[in-house]
Design a protein around this motif. Structure first.
Motif, PDB file in Angstrom:
ATOM      1  N   HIS A   1       0.830  -1.203   0.000  1.00 11.49           N
ATOM      2  CA  HIS A   1       0.000   0.000   0.000  1.00 11.49           C
ATOM      3  C   HIS A   1       0.865   1.255   0.000  1.00 11.49           C
TER       4      HIS A   1
ATOM      5  N   TYR B   1      -6.409  -2.396   3.720  1.00  8.23           N
ATOM      6  CA  TYR B   1      -7.740  -2.901   3.377  1.00  8.23           C
ATOM      7  C   TYR B   1      -8.601  -3.091   4.622  1.00  8.23           C
TER       8      TYR B   1
ATOM      9  N   GLN C   1     -13.165  -5.354   6.812  1.00  9.07           N
ATOM     10  CA  GLN C   1     -12.463  -5.461   5.535  1.00  9.07           C
ATOM     11  C   GLN C   1     -13.433  -6.068   4.536  1.00  9.07           C
ATOM     12  N   CYS C   2     -12.966  -6.451   3.353  1.00  7.63           N
ATOM     13  CA  CYS C   2     -13.884  -7.011   2.364  1.00  7.63           C
ATOM     14  C   CYS C   2     -14.532  -8.265   2.920  1.00  7.63           C
TER      15      CYS C   2
ATOM     16  N   ARG D   1     -13.734  -1.114  -0.530  1.00  8.19           N
ATOM     17  CA  ARG D   1     -12.930  -0.844  -1.722  1.00  8.19           C
ATOM     18  C   ARG D   1     -12.266   0.512  -1.633  1.00  8.19           C
ATOM     19  N   ARG D   2     -11.074   0.565  -2.205  1.00  3.81           N
ATOM     20  CA  ARG D   2     -10.292   1.801  -2.169  1.00  3.81           C
ATOM     21  C   ARG D   2      -9.955   2.210  -3.600  1.00  3.81           C
TER      22      ARG D   2
ATOM     23  N   LYS E   1      -8.881  -3.837  -3.454  1.00  2.00           N
ATOM     24  CA  LYS E   1      -9.645  -4.359  -2.327  1.00  2.00           C
ATOM     25  C   LYS E   1      -8.910  -5.527  -1.702  1.00  2.00           C
ATOM     26  N   CYS E   2      -9.396  -5.944  -0.529  1.00  2.00           N
ATOM     27  CA  CYS E   2      -8.842  -7.107   0.159  1.00  2.00           C
ATOM     28  C   CYS E   2      -9.125  -8.362  -0.660  1.00  2.00           C
TER      29      CYS E   2
END
Lengths: 313, 215
Positions: free
Chosen positions: A124, A132, A167-168, A215-216, A248-249
């Motif tokens: 990241h 995430y 997280q996801c 989501r990023r 995303k994760c």
């Protein structure tokens, strides 16, 4: 008689162009200008996008040979961009495996070690301290994210609070996948929702659709010191993402599809996280689902998360 | 209260199971804990290693060697000649040695776990001696639900492989995370929060964005 009528015609042609020709010329000019404007981005691509990258097919349509070419190109680009040798692989889901994750809210102390491990493992952006996982400090007595705080920075755990990492959720019915206009994101056989970073157009519909804010968006290309880049990378997971795409994760699929535990679980000092194969009746995750009081986040939305929360007596 | 009793019963029941299972599980493969009639028996599994809670600790004597290293002594060095003051409930009651030991563990006393007759070993509630390596069984006497969760992989940190057919796994024992004398997990400073929503960063991103467009 016929010779009399010709000279005037000849004269009028000598004067220059008529209105029709002028319009034609004008339209042609406009057309040329529009074309120039339209192809202008092509000249810009050369700096940060190769022709190969531009012409690359969707992940699912790549033949094995083509995929290897893509991976080799990405590894070459990593050397050019970051001066670091990385190994980018295509990890595929395994037969008879469906991943599930559970988190014990009674044990979690909110130390954010999971978020930190994710930050490092998944390459990241260092400046934004992206991850995430977002850990919420919640008021006891209910699950009210309005009162939750993800930016706390004081000793934990606080007596009157509990901590909820989000997280996801790797939904069975993923809204983020349904809204993608270009099918750049999909759910794989082992339950992991992935993104083809090279197919994503960065419209951020998925970010808006996700009820868990999992989501990023990469506002810029992640900046990581070369020596800190995790060289063990997956095409669909932790390779350094380009700017302008969603991420995303992925339950660390570059680890978990090799049988390893996800980075966030290994980092957890309390053992609040349980990961495993939902299809294996002997697995730890199945024991939790069968013996603990388990719930999923925002069940009423019908997303059917494969990420579970539980608590002790 | 009734629930608590139920857990204690669960604890006792699981204890009797654990006595056999735990000692086998430590340092041996997961295979041993699986039912024999499973077809999985044929699958080769890697070991699940549990970090040992032993060996018996050596205490600092307060002296240092010429090179400045602390001099340590085995428990029996002193306890062989000194009579144990039993029952001692806290370090504050002591006149010498173990002074300043932070002891916050319910209603227990030193001799609840330490064997006054043999200080190189631990003592279970029924009076049985047990080596330090078997400390988890000692903990499980009172912490049945935690021991049950541990046995089923939902308590305690671990590293390695979720799929033990592909690689080994290392698990913590109780004492890697819990100080036996003060077992409550300590408060700590968390890792730093995300900075993505901070205005300063956001404005910086915006300027980066503009720069890119002006190029």
């Amino acid at each position: 008689m016929s010779t009399d009528s010709k000279p005037p015609k000849h004269d009028s042609g000598k004067i220059g162009f008529d209105r029709r020709t002028a319009l034609k010329g004008g339209a042609a000019m406009l057309g040329m200008a529009a074309l120039a404007k339209a192809i202008a981005p092509i000249t810009e691509w050369t700096s940060d996008m190769s022709v190969d990258e531009f012409l690359q097919k969707h992940y699912k349509e790549l033949k094995p040979g083509e995929l290897q070419t893509v991976l080799a190109r990405l590894e070459r680009e990593a050397v050019e961009d970051h001066g670091v040798d990385v190994s980018i692989n295509d990890y595929r889901p395994k037969e008879g495996v469906k991943f599930g994750y559970a988190l014990n809210l009674s044990i979690c102390i909110g130390c954010r070690k999971c978020a930190e491990a994710c930050h490092i493992e998944n390459n990241h952006d260092r400046e934004t301290n992206q991850s995430y996982i977002r850990v919420f400090e919640m008021e006891k007595g209910g699950i009210d994210f309005e009162k939750g705080d993800a930016n706390y920075n004081h000793p934990v755990p606080q007596k009157d609070k509990f901590y909820m990492p989000v997280q996801c959720q790797q939904c069975e019915n993923p809204p983020c996948v349904h809204v993608c206009p270009v099918e750049a994101t999909w759910k794989e056989q082992d339950g992991i929702v992935v993104v083809d970073y090279n197919w994503c157009i960065g419209c951020r519909y998925c970010e808006a659709a996700c009820p868990y804010h999992a989501r990023r968006f990469n506002w810029k290309k992640p900046e990581i010191p070369s020596q800190d880049i995790n060289p063990d990378q997956g095409y669909l997971s932790n390779r350094v993402r380009p700017a302008g795409v969603m991420e995303k994760c992925t339950f660390c699929l570059h680890r978990t599809r090799k049988g390893k535990l996800p980075a966030c679980l290994e980092a957890c000092p309390t053992g609040a996280r349980v990961f495993g194969n939902l299809l294996d009746p002997e697995s730890e995750i199945r024991w939790v689902l069968e013996n603990k009081r388990v719930f999923v986040l925002k069940e009423e939305l019908g997303t059917k998360p494969q990420f579970f929360y539980f608590f002790d007596e | 209260m009734r629930r608590k009793t139920a857990f204690q019963i669960t604890g006792i029941v699981s204890l009797s199971l654990l006595t056999g299972v735990l000692s086998q599980a430590i340092g041996t493969s997961q295979q041993s804990t699986e039912p024999a009639n499973k077809p999985k028996e044929a699958i080769q599994r890697f070991p699940v290693h549990t970090r040992s809670p032993g060996p018996s600790p050596a205490i600092e004597t307060g002296f240092t060697t010429g090179s400045g290293e602390p001099v340590t002594a085995d428990c029996s060095t002193c306890h062989a000649t000194r009579t144990n003051a039993v029952p001692v409930r806290s370090a504050a009651e002591l006149e010498s040695f173990h002074l300043g030991l932070n002891f916050e563990h319910g209603q227990l006393v030193c001799a609840s776990c330490h064997d006054p007759g043999n200080n190189e070993e631990l003592r279970l509630a029924d009076g049985t001696h047990t080596p330090w390596a078997n400390a988890m069984q000692l903990c499980a006497q009172c912490h049945g639900p935690q021991a049950r969760d541990y046995e089923n992989g939902s308590h305690g940190g671990m590293t390695g492989y979720w799929d033990t057919t592909l690689g080994p796994r290392t698990r913590n024992s109780c004492v890697q995370c819990h100080d036996p004398h003060s077992p409550a997990f300590p408060q700590m400073y968390p890792a730093p929060p995300p900075r993505d929503r901070h205005i300063s960063i956001r404005s910086q991103n915006a300027s980066d964005h503009n720069e890119r467009h002006s190029e």
